[in-house]
Every structure is written in C-alpha cells, then in structure tokens.
Design a protein around this motif. Sequence first.
Motif, PDB file in Angstrom:
ATOM      1  N   CYS A   1       0.895  -0.952   0.011  1.00  0.00           N
ATOM      2  CA  CYS A   1       0.175   0.029  -0.111  1.00  0.00           C
ATOM      3  C   CYS A   1       1.064   1.134  -0.036  1.00  0.00           C
ATOM      4  O   CYS A   1       1.583   1.330   1.083  1.00  0.00           O
ATOM      5  CB  CYS A   1      -0.958  -0.038   1.342  1.00  0.00           C
ATOM      6  SG  CYS A   1      -2.004   1.368   1.445  1.00  0.00           S
ATOM      7  N   VAL A   2       1.003   1.861  -1.018  1.00  0.00           N
ATOM      8  CA  VAL A   2       1.853   3.096  -1.342  1.00  0.00           C
ATOM      9  C   VAL A   2       1.390   4.394  -1.041  1.00  0.00           C
ATOM     10  O   VAL A   2       0.067   4.785  -1.557  1.00  0.00           O
ATOM     11  CB  VAL A   2       2.330   2.866  -2.827  1.00  0.00           C
ATOM     12  CG1 VAL A   2       3.320   3.855  -3.369  1.00  0.00           C
ATOM     13  CG2 VAL A   2       3.283   1.630  -2.984  1.00  0.00           C
ATOM     14  N   SER A   3       2.172   5.382  -0.708  1.00  0.00           N
ATOM     15  CA  SER A   3       1.440   6.656  -0.495  1.00  0.00           C
ATOM     16  C   SER A   3       2.165   7.451  -1.712  1.00  0.00           C
ATOM     17  O   SER A   3       2.971   7.283  -2.224  1.00  0.00           O
ATOM     18  CB  SER A   3       2.037   7.321   0.543  1.00  0.00           C
ATOM     19  OG  SER A   3       1.798   6.670   1.993  1.00  0.00           O
ATOM     20  N   SER A   4       1.067   8.496  -1.654  1.00  0.00           N
ATOM     21  CA  SER A   4       1.557   9.452  -3.229  1.00  0.00           C
ATOM     22  C   SER A   4       1.646  11.032  -2.487  1.00  0.00           C
ATOM     23  O   SER A   4       2.045  11.799  -3.350  1.00  0.00           O
ATOM     24  CB  SER A   4       0.213   9.567  -4.014  1.00  0.00           C
ATOM     25  OG  SER A   4      -1.044   9.973  -3.259  1.00  0.00           O
TER      26      SER A   4
ATOM     27  N   THR B   1      -3.622  -0.991  -8.406  1.00  0.00           N
ATOM     28  CA  THR B   1      -4.727  -0.289  -8.394  1.00  0.00           C
ATOM     29  C   THR B   1      -4.628   0.944  -7.873  1.00  0.00           C
ATOM     30  O   THR B   1      -3.910   1.350  -6.881  1.00  0.00           O
ATOM     31  CB  THR B   1      -5.638  -0.936  -7.495  1.00  0.00           C
ATOM     32  OG1 THR B   1      -5.894  -2.287  -7.803  1.00  0.00           O
ATOM     33  CG2 THR B   1      -7.126  -0.551  -7.399  1.00  0.00           C
ATOM     34  N   LEU B   2      -5.330   1.959  -8.583  1.00  0.00           N
ATOM     35  CA  LEU B   2      -5.038   3.414  -7.941  1.00  0.00           C
ATOM     36  C   LEU B   2      -6.590   3.722  -7.458  1.00  0.00           C
ATOM     37  O   LEU B   2      -7.659   3.391  -7.969  1.00  0.00           O
ATOM     38  CB  LEU B   2      -5.035   4.231  -9.250  1.00  0.00           C
ATOM     39  CG  LEU B   2      -4.644   5.682  -9.053  1.00  0.00           C
ATOM     40  CD1 LEU B   2      -3.503   6.351 -10.094  1.00  0.00           C
ATOM     41  CD2 LEU B   2      -6.166   6.581  -8.831  1.00  0.00           C
ATOM     42  N   SER B   3      -6.620   3.951  -6.210  1.00  0.00           N
ATOM     43  CA  SER B   3      -7.790   4.466  -5.672  1.00  0.00           C
ATOM     44  C   SER B   3      -7.924   6.247  -5.553  1.00  0.00           C
ATOM     45  O   SER B   3      -7.020   6.715  -5.074  1.00  0.00           O
ATOM     46  CB  SER B   3      -7.830   4.215  -4.049  1.00  0.00           C
ATOM     47  OG  SER B   3      -9.024   4.589  -3.416  1.00  0.00           O
ATOM     48  N   THR B   4      -8.940   6.620  -5.781  1.00  0.00           N
ATOM     49  CA  THR B   4      -9.199   8.075  -5.802  1.00  0.00           C
ATOM     50  C   THR B   4     -10.518   8.453  -5.272  1.00  0.00           C
ATOM     51  O   THR B   4     -11.584   7.576  -5.291  1.00  0.00           O
ATOM     52  CB  THR B   4      -9.448   8.715  -7.334  1.00  0.00           C
ATOM     53  OG1 THR B   4      -9.577   9.900  -7.058  1.00  0.00           O
ATOM     54  CG2 THR B   4     -10.378   8.096  -8.025  1.00  0.00           C
ATOM     55  N   SER B   5     -10.537   9.377  -4.259  1.00  0.00           N
ATOM     56  CA  SER B   5     -11.683   9.910  -3.710  1.00  0.00           C
ATOM     57  C   SER B   5     -12.750  10.624  -4.689  1.00  0.00           C
ATOM     58  O   SER B   5     -13.871  11.036  -4.232  1.00  0.00           O
ATOM     59  CB  SER B   5     -11.431  10.969  -2.643  1.00  0.00           C
ATOM     60  OG  SER B   5     -10.496  11.910  -3.310  1.00  0.00           O
TER      61      SER B   5
ATOM     62  N   MET C   1      -1.198   7.218   2.132  1.00  0.00           N
ATOM     63  CA  MET C   1      -1.568   8.570   2.504  1.00  0.00           C
ATOM     64  C   MET C   1      -1.807   9.326   1.099  1.00  0.00           C
ATOM     65  O   MET C   1      -0.732   9.007   0.125  1.00  0.00           O
ATOM     66  CB  MET C   1      -0.287   9.274   3.026  1.00  0.00           C
ATOM     67  CG  MET C   1      -0.127   8.819   4.593  1.00  0.00           C
ATOM     68  SD  MET C   1       1.315   9.592   5.254  1.00  0.00           S
ATOM     69  CE  MET C   1       1.026   9.510   6.731  1.00  0.00           C
ATOM     70  N   GLY C   2      -2.535  10.164   0.963  1.00  0.00           N
ATOM     71  CA  GLY C   2      -2.801  11.023  -0.100  1.00  0.00           C
ATOM     72  C   GLY C   2      -3.774  10.857  -1.179  1.00  0.00           C
ATOM     73  O   GLY C   2      -4.227   9.653  -1.235  1.00  0.00           O
ATOM     74  N   GLU C   3      -4.119  11.713  -1.991  1.00  0.00           N
ATOM     75  CA  GLU C   3      -5.009  11.638  -3.084  1.00  0.00           C
ATOM     76  C   GLU C   3      -4.136  11.348  -4.428  1.00  0.00           C
ATOM     77  O   GLU C   3      -3.418  12.535  -4.751  1.00  0.00           O
ATOM     78  CB  GLU C   3      -5.879  12.733  -3.086  1.00  0.00           C
ATOM     79  CG  GLU C   3      -6.883  12.628  -4.330  1.00  0.00           C
ATOM     80  CD  GLU C   3      -7.248  11.699  -4.853  1.00  0.00           C
ATOM     81  OE1 GLU C   3      -8.234  10.910  -3.995  1.00  0.00           O
ATOM     82  OE2 GLU C   3      -7.164  11.136  -5.962  1.00  0.00           O
ATOM     83  N   PRO C   4      -3.795  10.285  -4.932  1.00  0.00           N
ATOM     84  CA  PRO C   4      -3.037   9.905  -6.210  1.00  0.00           C
ATOM     85  C   PRO C   4      -3.384  11.028  -7.243  1.00  0.00           C
ATOM     86  O   PRO C   4      -2.250  11.384  -8.090  1.00  0.00           O
ATOM     87  CB  PRO C   4      -3.126   8.729  -6.405  1.00  0.00           C
ATOM     88  CG  PRO C   4      -4.121   8.041  -5.636  1.00  0.00           C
ATOM     89  CD  PRO C   4      -4.424   9.079  -4.504  1.00  0.00           C
ATOM     90  N   LEU C   5      -4.625  11.363  -7.619  1.00  0.00           N
ATOM     91  CA  LEU C   5      -4.811  12.073  -8.570  1.00  0.00           C
ATOM     92  C   LEU C   5      -4.729  13.829  -8.416  1.00  0.00           C
ATOM     93  O   LEU C   5      -4.901  14.525  -9.455  1.00  0.00           O
ATOM     94  CB  LEU C   5      -6.378  11.776  -9.143  1.00  0.00           C
ATOM     95  CG  LEU C   5      -6.503  10.220  -9.627  1.00  0.00           C
ATOM     96  CD1 LEU C   5      -8.076  10.200 -10.256  1.00  0.00           C
ATOM     97  CD2 LEU C   5      -5.597   9.932 -10.484  1.00  0.00           C
ATOM     98  N   TYR C   6      -4.266  13.964  -7.160  1.00  0.00           N
ATOM     99  CA  TYR C   6      -3.769  15.358  -6.992  1.00  0.00           C
ATOM    100  C   TYR C   6      -2.308  15.435  -6.940  1.00  0.00           C
ATOM    101  O   TYR C   6      -1.866  16.507  -6.869  1.00  0.00           O
ATOM    102  CB  TYR C   6      -4.136  15.886  -5.735  1.00  0.00           C
ATOM    103  CG  TYR C   6      -5.603  16.496  -5.376  1.00  0.00           C
ATOM    104  CD1 TYR C   6      -6.169  16.556  -6.675  1.00  0.00           C
ATOM    105  CD2 TYR C   6      -5.990  17.059  -4.488  1.00  0.00           C
ATOM    106  CE1 TYR C   6      -7.400  17.285  -6.527  1.00  0.00           C
ATOM    107  CE2 TYR C   6      -7.114  17.599  -4.193  1.00  0.00           C
ATOM    108  CZ  TYR C   6      -8.150  17.910  -5.346  1.00  0.00           C
ATOM    109  OH  TYR C   6      -9.080  18.577  -5.218  1.00  0.00           O
TER     110      TYR C   6
ATOM    111  N   VAL D   1      -1.365  -1.127  -4.368  1.00  0.00           N
ATOM    112  CA  VAL D   1      -2.485  -0.195  -4.416  1.00  0.00           C
ATOM    113  C   VAL D   1      -2.032   0.993  -3.998  1.00  0.00           C
ATOM    114  O   VAL D   1      -1.206   1.335  -2.945  1.00  0.00           O
ATOM    115  CB  VAL D   1      -3.689  -0.969  -3.379  1.00  0.00           C
ATOM    116  CG1 VAL D   1      -4.099  -2.112  -3.984  1.00  0.00           C
ATOM    117  CG2 VAL D   1      -2.875  -0.969  -1.818  1.00  0.00           C
ATOM    118  N   MET D   2      -2.542   2.095  -4.775  1.00  0.00           N
ATOM    119  CA  MET D   2      -2.106   3.427  -4.224  1.00  0.00           C
ATOM    120  C   MET D   2      -3.213   3.898  -3.153  1.00  0.00           C
ATOM    121  O   MET D   2      -4.182   4.637  -3.582  1.00  0.00           O
ATOM    122  CB  MET D   2      -2.034   4.222  -5.421  1.00  0.00           C
ATOM    123  CG  MET D   2      -1.106   4.054  -6.365  1.00  0.00           C
ATOM    124  SD  MET D   2       0.693   4.205  -5.953  1.00  0.00           S
ATOM    125  CE  MET D   2       0.649   5.918  -5.387  1.00  0.00           C
ATOM    126  N   MET D   3      -3.222   3.375  -2.217  1.00  0.00           N
ATOM    127  CA  MET D   3      -4.154   3.716  -0.966  1.00  0.00           C
ATOM    128  C   MET D   3      -3.398   4.104   0.233  1.00  0.00           C
ATOM    129  O   MET D   3      -4.122   3.760   1.281  1.00  0.00           O
ATOM    130  CB  MET D   3      -4.890   2.279  -0.834  1.00  0.00           C
ATOM    131  CG  MET D   3      -5.769   2.070  -1.845  1.00  0.00           C
ATOM    132  SD  MET D   3      -6.890   0.442  -1.531  1.00  0.00           S
ATOM    133  CE  MET D   3      -7.506   0.135  -3.087  1.00  0.00           C
TER     134      MET D   3
END
Length: 417
Positions: free
Chosen positions: A135-138, A244-248, A213-218, A209-211
């Motif tokens: 689980c990776v932070s962006s 997998t990229l997770s966005t709010s 810290m942070g919002e990857p699409l920012y 998983v990009m889940m």
Amino acid sequence: MADTALMSIPGLIDPVPTPRDITPRADGRIDLIGLPKPRITELFAAAGLDAKAAKLRAKQVFHWLYHRGVTDFAAMTDIAKDMRPWLSERFVIGRPEVVLSQHSSDGTRKWLLKTADDHEYEMVFIPDESRGTLCVSSQVGCTLNCRFCHTGTMRLVRNLTPGEIVGQVMLARDALGEWPKGAMQGFDEVEDDDGGGYSADGRLLTNIVMMGMGEPLYNFDNVRDALKLVMDGDGLGLSRRRITLSTSGVVPMMARAGTEIGVNLAVSLHATNKAVRDEIVPINRKYGIEELLQACADYPGASNARRITFEYVMLKDKNDSDADARELVRLIKLYNLPAKVNLIPFNPWPGAIYECSSPERIRRFSDIVFDAGISAPVRTPRGRDIDAACGQLKTTAQKMTRAELDRLADEKQAALG
Ligand code: SAH
Ligand code: SF4
C-alpha cells in the motif's frame, strides 16, 4: 522549503507544494531513482559522456537499479572499473530513509519513512495466502479532509516525487529480500497476468495499491511517472493488472488516469446521496455523485474482466441502511458499471466522530448488494495493532507531537492547580 514550487490543482483546496523533479543532494550529487531512462541518458551526457556512451551507460545502470536493486555503483560489474567512481562522484541511488518499521501480529508490516527534506510518510505491506500487497503513499498527508480518515487530519502536505513513490516499492523489495540474484537476466517481457515473473504465494510483493497517504490524482504527473517505472519491463516489471489506483473522486483526472496510466481503478464512494457524501467526502461538493459515476462509466479499459472497485466505508447510522445498499445497487445499474463493491469496516482513531457499523449490519448490507448480482466482500481489517489499517495512516511523529502536547497541557494544569 526552498525547492518547492506551487502546483495548481483543480480542487477545493490550496495548491499542494510539489518539489522539483531533480533536487541535488547537499553534496551536489543527483539521485537517479525515479528518473526515466532518457532523463538519465541526458544527465550522463551533460556530465561529459558522448551521446553513444551516455545511452549505453544509462541502459546498463537502469537495469542494475530496477532489475537487481543495486544501491552502489561499485556493484555494477559490467561497467568498466574506472567508470564506477566517475558515476558515484556525480550520482547516488537513493532509498527513502526508514525511521521506524513495525510488524503486526497478523503479518502486516508498516514503515515510517522520511524524505531527504524531513517529511514523514508511511507504507504498508499486507501478505495473504494468494498475494502480497504493498500500500503505497502518493503524498505526505492529504488535503481532502474526509471526515472518517486520519490521514486527512494531517496539516503538513507535500506531493511525493516519482523517486519517493517508486522508492517505496524498491525499499519493500529490499526488506523482503526479493531482488533476483545471480546472472544478469531480467524479466524483459511483462506478461499481462503473471505478476511480472513473481509468484503469488503471499510472501512476495505481487500487487500494488495506491491507497496509502494522499490523493494520487492530486499528484498525477508524479504518480504516473512512478507507476510507469513500476510497470516498465526494463523497470520493476509489475503488470498493470496488479496495480490499483484509488481516488476519492477527482473527476477531471480520471480519464487521463485511464489512458496515461491504465491501471485498475478504485473509487471511494462511501455514500449514495449528496447530503451524506458532501459531509463525509467533502470533494463531493465539487464533483458530485452523478459526475463521478459518469467518469467511471467512461473510464478507459473498464470491462467485466477489469471491474471498477467501489470502496464503501461502513459508518454506523450514517451510510449503512438497507435503503443505502439498495440505492448503491440502483446507481451501479443505472450507469451500467462493471463494478464490485469493497465494504470496509470503519477503522476508528482517537478523536474520530464516527463508529463502525455492527457486523450484522455489514453482513446484511453485503447480502443486499450481492443478491443484486454485484460482488460485495467485506474487507478484513489488517494491521490494526500497529495503526496500519485503512485510513489510520498518520505518522507516528505527528501522533507523538500530539501526545506531547497533551502531556504539556496536563503539566500546565497541574502547575496551575
Ligand atoms: N485518497 C485515496 C486513497 C487513500 S485512502 C482515496 O481516498 O481513495 C484508501 C481507502 O481507505 C479509501 O477508500 C478511504 O476512504 C479508506 N479509509 C480512509 N479512512 C478510513 C477509516 N478510518 N476506516 C476505513 N477506511 C478508511
Ligand atoms: Fe485523503 Fe483518501 Fe483520506 Fe480522503 S480518504 S482524506 S482522499 S487519503
């Protein structure tokens, strides 16, 4: 931070500081991790190699960095001996600094990491029988302030660089002892479904998983550039189907995520009507549920074989009724989405204003969605004992500061009383 430029982002919030792509170390050397091969070639040419040599050396070095995990130029045995000190005088092969690493009783591991300019962020490794997920932070922190998320309460935010993002994956491979040993042979071909040559027995890092810290699409450009290195057959060689990229719900960036990155998409939906989603996922006030679901319907590459995951955090008496479950089904069908739903039991943290729904309620919610033909597994919380579960990431340092503040307040009170 002197080297921080402000990047404008299409959100509700202030721009997130983003560092320049290359910030030389104090001794002037440049970290190669996170740079694409053509950029490394340019740097070698700028440092004095002729065009042909620069290209060849960049190819060799790139292979050592990403296939073999080498962190010292001296170990690059197919590069001429006198060339190796030339490289190490000018360049470094960085890793995020590890401040703390913790092991949960369930096998989950969490690392507190630090950037060269002293910002802390976290990554988590979750092994299970069939896979090992990192689980990776962006970003350091997150600007979006979802009301149930601990990361969203962090004040300090900066975008992570491509090197700091791909560096997490490389550090995990270091820690798990996963770099291939022996002859110089890589995984030049990335088969779409085989995890890039890595077996899926749960001990190894097979999925990302990009889940964190942070919002990857920012932090779109840096996340894209980092994931390109992860997916590159000459790079870390992990299949995009295992990422997998997770966005709010950063709607304007979703189409680009599909075309320019092409990984699996997860969307943090968490509510089925405007009032509740406005409250718990404030970006909803800017990009509403209809717009978000339309962007999902338009997401390039989504199909029944590659479904979009809708994440849904279970909050007691907030979003967990039978009517909510039925509305969720209606929306997914209305937009004809190839979807699965991931029900996440809320992970509490000190000061959170919500409670987790009861297990019976979660089961009932899951059954309603499942009976409508949509898969709706309940995610088992992992690593709770080390605060590694979803939405609990907030650096230990910040927590300690808070604890220290409380202690100071108590002492002051005692002194006064
Ligand atoms: N910023 C991205 C990715 C990171 S959060 C996003 O929001 O999608 C990863 C997932 O954990 C999201 O679905 C998020 O909503 C969820 N989450 C956050 N806090 C949580 C908590 N306290 N309990 C359970 N899930 C949480
Ligand atoms: Fe940021 Fe995701 Fe947490 Fe929301 S849930 S505050 S977008 S990390």
